[in-house]
Design a protein around this motif. Structure first.
Motif, PDB file in Angstrom:
ATOM      1  N   ASP A   1      10.236   8.091  36.657  1.00 58.43           N
ATOM      2  CA  ASP A   1       8.847   7.638  36.621  1.00 58.43           C
ATOM      3  C   ASP A   1       8.748   6.432  35.704  1.00 58.43           C
ATOM      4  O   ASP A   1       9.600   6.214  34.848  1.00 58.43           O
TER       5      ASP A   1
ATOM      6  N   ILE B   1      10.914   6.904  32.499  1.00 54.82           N
ATOM      7  CA  ILE B   1      10.934   8.304  32.089  1.00 54.82           C
ATOM      8  C   ILE B   1      11.656   9.147  33.139  1.00 54.82           C
ATOM      9  O   ILE B   1      11.461   8.965  34.342  1.00 54.82           O
TER      10      ILE B   1
ATOM     11  N   THR C   1      12.590   2.613  26.603  1.00 56.92           N
ATOM     12  CA  THR C   1      11.605   1.550  26.695  1.00 56.92           C
ATOM     13  C   THR C   1      12.179   0.356  27.431  1.00 56.92           C
ATOM     14  O   THR C   1      13.374   0.065  27.334  1.00 56.92           O
TER      15      THR C   1
ATOM     16  N   SER D   1       5.881   4.617  33.101  1.00 60.54           N
ATOM     17  CA  SER D   1       4.590   4.820  32.450  1.00 60.54           C
ATOM     18  C   SER D   1       3.560   3.924  33.122  1.00 60.54           C
ATOM     19  O   SER D   1       3.899   2.911  33.738  1.00 60.54           O
TER      20      SER D   1
ATOM     21  N   TRP E   1       5.858   0.211  30.511  1.00 60.08           N
ATOM     22  CA  TRP E   1       6.637  -0.003  29.294  1.00 60.08           C
ATOM     23  C   TRP E   1       7.771   0.979  29.134  1.00 60.08           C
ATOM     24  O   TRP E   1       8.700   0.714  28.393  1.00 60.08           O
ATOM     25  N   TYR E   2       7.675   2.123  29.798  1.00 65.70           N
ATOM     26  CA  TYR E   2       8.677   3.175  29.642  1.00 65.70           C
ATOM     27  C   TYR E   2       9.209   3.614  30.993  1.00 65.70           C
ATOM     28  O   TYR E   2       8.462   3.723  31.956  1.00 65.70           O
TER      29      TYR E   2
END
Length: 114
Positions: free
Chosen positions: A68, A77, A86, A70, A74-75
């Motif tokens: 995924d 995941i 990051t 964010s 920025w992230y």
């Protein structure tokens, strides 16, 4: 509690990242090649082997099968790991904590010389 100054700095940083286009719009792990691919709004893709990332190195392909991004991009995941990295760290060549980076550099000195 976050101070107004910290809030303002975070907002300024968010605007800077958004304007630069250096945030993720897509990401996937290719189990066949062992490569992580992160596509940025700026129009290019960054790819690296899973062994380079502290989060990914010991994960199974199944752990990395779900990726995924964010909401702000920025992230990156991995829900099955409840962890990620990051985009800013990735772009700066930082894929783990200080110890991880130091050990990686020691093990891969031949890459440092290139």
């Amino acid at each position: 509690m976050v101070t107004q100054e910290a809030h303002d700095l975070a907002e300024a940083r968010a605007r800077q990242i958004k304007e630069s286009g250096l945030y993720a719009v897509a990401a996937h792990f290719d189990a066949a090649t062992g490569l992580m691919h992160v596509t940025l709004k700026k129009g290019f893709t960054v790819s690296f082997p899973k062994e380079r990332s502290q989060v990914m190195a010991n994960a199974t392909n199944e752990d990395l099968s779900e990726v995924d991004i964010s909401g702000a991009g920025w992230y990156v995941i991995f829900p099955k790991l409840d962890d990620g990295f990051t985009v800013e760290g990735m772009l700066s060549g930082r894929f783990g904590n200080d110890r991880w980076e130091r050990e990686w550099a020691e093990k891969h000195q031949e890459l440092q010389a290139a």
